[in-house]
Motif scaffolding. Structure first.
Motif, PDB file in Angstrom:
ATOM      1  N   LYS A 117       3.202  -4.262   5.829  1.00 17.27           N
ATOM      2  CA  LYS A 117       2.848  -2.981   5.529  1.00 17.27           C
ATOM      3  C   LYS A 117       1.604  -2.959   4.466  1.00 17.27           C
ATOM      4  O   LYS A 117       0.918  -2.071   4.349  1.00 17.27           O
ATOM      5  N   TYR A 251      -0.416   0.479   3.177  1.00 19.65           N
ATOM      6  CA  TYR A 251       0.861   1.133   3.113  1.00 19.65           C
ATOM      7  C   TYR A 251       1.755   0.462   2.163  1.00 19.65           C
ATOM      8  O   TYR A 251       2.714  -0.242   2.196  1.00 19.65           O
ATOM      9  N   PHE A 259       6.481   6.425   2.658  1.00 20.96           N
ATOM     10  CA  PHE A 259       6.632   4.818   2.010  1.00 20.96           C
ATOM     11  C   PHE A 259       7.130   4.767   0.860  1.00 20.96           C
ATOM     12  O   PHE A 259       7.556   3.597   0.389  1.00 20.96           O
TER      13      PHE A 259
END
Lengths: 326, 624
Positions: A117, A251, A259
């Motif tokens: 991420k 992210y 998130f």
């Protein structure tokens, strides 16, 4: 002074103290995670169409972790049952497997899923600029199918604006990308046109596109797929002025409400897993000393910590569909 | 838990016969429920005093806006950090907000709950059910020390750059989300972030306590202590513990969310396009400020009952003991708190009528809110009817208990109009609200706390508190507390807002809000009542300490009471009882016809009749 019912059950309640205690504690945990999941519901229902991402997480990896946790739930019961039968060496084996499962879960989470991420970049496009990026968003196609619009362009960052926090990362990514192009012999383009890797414009982003942005009208992208699709070699140039929100980011939790709630819930769940593993390690190693003095008391403790572990698994059983599948 | 195992190795002999506890084990890191109760009581009383002092400084500002409070003002104006909010000793609006937010937080979470629930619950509940201690003594100790950490964090937050939290005790975002952030502040050591951290510790302490209380009441009742023989105080603590157990975690979740918003820049509560001082903020947006309000009030409404139920429990004990007759409608009261506990979970959004949540939702919460007044009225009516036909002993605890009833009545009845959406829209955030809930908590719960302190002081110390000083304390408190809170109803109905830092204006020629004109003169009146109320606590504080060493010595049962705690020595030793304890009758057998005395303790065997023992409780004591 001796507290009654520490080891043996109180006849009228049928419980020893710690078992009642853990159930009460788990009741409060249900309310804690209930509060956290209500946050998920609120944010998701409140999200404008297109702003709640789907299919971002790696489903096979999530499935694997789900299986790991379920296996550990089984082995922790077997560990307790072995103690009930006073088979200590089998207890050590099953508890050992439980600990390994817990650690494996955390390793997958922390060494694979989270870092993935943190290296994935996405930008939300301003509403009035969506048309400009139609080739990456495919909104006309989606509108015809009455699907939610696409408002985010995501992938790997290859070029960041001057002074951006991500300049260095982008440079490294670009180098790697050029290397891949070279390997694939696509340096000069498949149809005579090579993808843009960096630009001279100090105010734009270049993103190596995710499959959904690379082929926005491909029907395969209309719903999430089980297997993660490979990164494409297509890139897009996005003007900083067209980006919604003050800070385009990887992210990370502040990237979007999705998130935020993903990292908060899985983070707290991960802390619970860690806590469980540490307690298991204690009862696998130094804590076993109690078994020699009072095997029933020790067995009770394993039952109690096992109940906690089942709860931790149960939370994951909610996390997995809510974040990975829905 | 290793030490429990250690105990297992011993016989039934009491550990403390051959193991002398060190000073630290006995008084500081003690696992004894009585010591922990007293620790909670002392910490809570100090915080009560501290929160009261914050309020007195605010009241000076309301009475005489823009002037320095004599003596205190210059001191505050010279203290590090705090002086930023007291330029020249005069309270700034920021300082007013800071003191206001912290007054609410401290009174609710660091004063009342630790005393009414943790202190009295810890000290009294195991004694009243005939248990040697809490089920989890070391978790009990952990609870106190976690609470202690939260206290330190809250107090320390006054000294970080920018001072303590300023966004109200409710910490509504986005205001609380943006407060104390920016270059002038530390990313973590700032008022609001420390408030959240302190609250998370406080909540954790409450949870540990709640688990322990429930487990203790379920598991450690003495033989014969059946459910319907529990003193009402134990029932009140039982329900309170459930409220804390189930209502606090959602606030913990909310606290974590807001902490994430502030420290990691997430947008749980930050709406899209939030502009502060003409600047678009850094948050991604997409969050919901209302989510905080839902999660907050999901706790904070049950919290109201957490504040009041232990108080009602204390009052029930004191009333039964001093009327010398059983409390009226014991079963109805037990039923009522169950209903109350359940309903308290589905009334929270009556705090949110102003958010425009829609008529249907508002109607639902209006109905539940009106319905919850029924069990509340059952409780107060039962207590009131207990006085009927009684030969009342007007001891100091009973004086507080009798005053509790009308005071709680005023607080409760003035709440009913607020249940209605339309009325609430007008009264929301006015001094009417302040008066309403302060009547419940101040002359309500705090009077109950005083009643409890005077009532159980002889059990905790073996000495009585001075009767005369107690009466002085009571009458002065009763008069001034009404002088402080009653005019707030009048101001509130005129529309005076609770958060005006100048109370509406310095005088009639300098009004900041015209609507305050007819009620402005109450400001100095209320403030001086507050100062006098503060002075009225001096006899109590003096009495408290003086009596520890000089009070009249008493035996086990100075009040001639029936419940089990009066069977233990005063003060009870580690392990509580010096004899096997068993229960043969209900909690309030006062003035039983034909009995020798006008009280029959629960532990007194029923003569010729076979003791009515619960069907399956042979094991507990033999399990030693």
């Amino acid at each position: 002074m001796q507290i009654p019912h520490e080891v043996t059950a109180r006849p009228d309640t049928g419980l020893y103290n710690a078992k009642l205690g853990i159930w009460l504690f788990l009741a409060s945990e249900v309310m804690l995670f209930g509060g956290l999941f209500s946050g998920y519901i609120f944010l998701r229902l409140g999200a404008e169409p297109g702003y709640w991402p789907h299919g971002l997480l790696n489903v096979p990896v999530g499935t694997f972790n789900t299986a790991v946790l379920i296996l550990s739930s089984v082995t922790v019961v077997l560990a307790w049952a072995s103690l009930k039968m006073r088979q200590f060496s089998r207890y050590k084996l099953y508890m050992g497997i439980t600990i390994l499962c817990g650690i494996l879960f955390l390793v997958v989470k922390l060494a694979y899923e989270y870092p993935q991420k943190f290296t994935h970049f996405g930008v939300f496009i301003k509403k009035d600029a969506l048309g400009k990026y139609e080739q990456y968003l495919g909104n006309q196609h989606l509108a015809a199918l009455k699907l939610d619009p696409r408002v985010e362009i995501s992938g790997h960052l290859l070029d960041a604006p001057k002074g951006s926090h991500y300049e260095k990362v982008a440079q490294e990514n670009a180098e790697h990308f050029r290397h891949l192009l070279h390997e694939g012999g696509a340096e000069h383009g498949e149809h005579g046109e090579a993808p843009i890797v960096t630009t001279d414009d100090p105010n734009d982003y270049v993103i190596q596109l995710d499959p959904a942005n690379a082929n926005p009208t491909d029907p395969a992208n209309e719903r999430p797929s089980f297997w993660a699709k490979p990164q494409t070699m297509k890139t897009a140039v996005v003007q900083a002025a067209d980006i919604d929100g003050p800070h385009p980011s990887m992210y990370i939790p502040r990237h979007s409400p999705y998130f935020a709630v993903y990292f908060t819930i899985t983070g707290l769940h991960g802390l619970h897993v860690l806590g469980g593993v540490l307690i298991f390690i204690y009862f696998w190693g130094p804590g076993t000393e109690l078994y020699r003095r009072n095997p029933e008391h020790f067995t009770n403790r394993i039952e109690v910590v096992g109940l906690f572990w089942h709860f931790v698994d149960l939370v994951w059983i909610f996390v997995f569909p809510l974040f990975y599948l829905l | 838990m290793a030490s429990h195992a250690h105990d297992d190795a011993h016989d039934a002999h009491h550990d403390d016969h051959h193991h002398e506890l060190s000073f630290w084990e006995k008084y500081i890191f003690s696992t004894d429920h009585k010591t922990i109760g007293i620790q909670y009581a002392i910490t809570g009383l100090l915080f009560l005093l501290f929160g009261f002092c914050l309020m007195m400084v605010m009241r000076w500002q309301l009475a005489h806006p823009g002037t320095a409070m004599p003596v205190i003002g210059p001191i505050l104006g010279s203290l590090p950090v705090i002086k930023d909010h007291f330029p020249g000793g005069v309270m700034s609006p920021d300082g007013y907000n800071e003191f206001g937010a912290m007054h609410g937080t401290i009174m609710v979470f660091f004063g009342i709950v630790p005393i009414a629930f943790a202190a009295f619950g810890n000290f009294v509940v195991p004694l009243q059910i005939g248990a040697p201690d809490m089920t989890f003594p070391r978790i009990n100790m952990a609870s106190y020390w976690t609470f202690f950490i939260s206290c330190v964090i809250m107090l320390a937050s006054f000294l970080v750059p920018g001072g303590a939290a300023k966004s109200g005790w409710t910490s509504y975002p986005p205001l609380a989300g943006i407060a104390d952030l920016g270059p002038a502040y530390h990313w973590f050591f700032n008022g609001q972030s420390l408030w959240l951290t302190g609250m998370i510790f406080n909540i954790t302490a409450s949870l540990l306590g709640a688990v322990n209380f429930i487990a203790t009441i379920i598991q450690l009742r003495a033989p014969g202590m059946t459910w319907m023989r529990l003193p009402f105080f134990v029932w009140a603590q039982f329900i309170t513990a459930f409220l804390l157990l189930l209502a606090f975690p959602p606030l913990e979740a909310a606290g974590i969310f807001q902490f994430m918003d502030r420290v990691f820049g997430t947008s749980f509560f930050m709406p899209t396009g939030l502009v502060v001082q003409q600047q678009l903020t850094d948050w991604s947006g997409g969050g919901s400020p209302l989510l905080w309000q839902h999660l907050f009030w999901f706790l904070a409404h049950p919290e109201v009952y957490v504040l009041i139920l232990p108080g009602i429990g204390i009052i029930a004990e004191v009333v039964a003991n001093n009327t010398r007759k059983p409390i009226y409608g014991y079963k109805a009261m037990v039923g009522a708190i169950f209903v109350l506990g359940f309903l308290s979970f589905i009334v929270w959004a009556h705090h949110m009528y102003m958010t425009g949540m829609g008529a249907k939702v508002a109607t639902f919460f209006q109905i539940t809110t009106v319905v919850i007044s029924i069990p509340s009225v059952i409780l107060i009516t039962a207590l009131l009817l207990s006085l009927w036909g009684a030969s009342i002993r007007f001891t100091v605890p009973m004086l507080f208990a009798t005053a509790f009833m009308p005071m709680f009545g005023i607080g409760g009845l003035t709440g009913i109009p607020l249940a209605f959406n339309t009325v609430d829209l007008y009264l929301h955030d006015t001094y009417y609200i302040i008066a309403h809930f302060h009547y419940i908590v101040a002359p309500g719960t705090i009077f109950a706390i005083f009643a409890g302190v005077y009532h159980w002081f002889p059990k905790a110390t073996g000495r009585m508190m001075n009767e005369f000083l107690g009466r002085v304390h009571f009458w002065l408190s009763l008069i001034f507390i009404n002088g402080l809170f009653f005019p707030m109803f009048l101001q509130g109905m005129a529309g005076v807002h609770r958060r005006w830092a100048d109370g509406g204006g310095a005088d009639l020629d300098h009004l900041t809000y015209e609507l305050a004109r007819p009620v402005l003169h109450w400001n100095p009146f209320m403030s001086y009542a507050a100062f006098l109320l503060g002075a009225a606590q001096i006899p109590f504080i003096f009495n408290f300490f003086w009596s520890i060493w000089n009070g009249r010595k008493v035996g086990r049962n100075p009040w001639e009471a029936t419940t089990l705690e009066w069977d233990a020595p005063s003060p009870p030793p580690h392990g509580n009882f010096d004899k096997e304890i068993a229960v043969y009758r209900g909690p309030y057998e006062y003035s039983v016809p034909g009995a020798e005395t006008d009280f029959t303790p629960q532990s007194e065997p029923t003569g010729s009749k076979t003791p009515v023992v619960a069907p399956v409780v042979h094991a507990p004591l033999s399990a030693h």
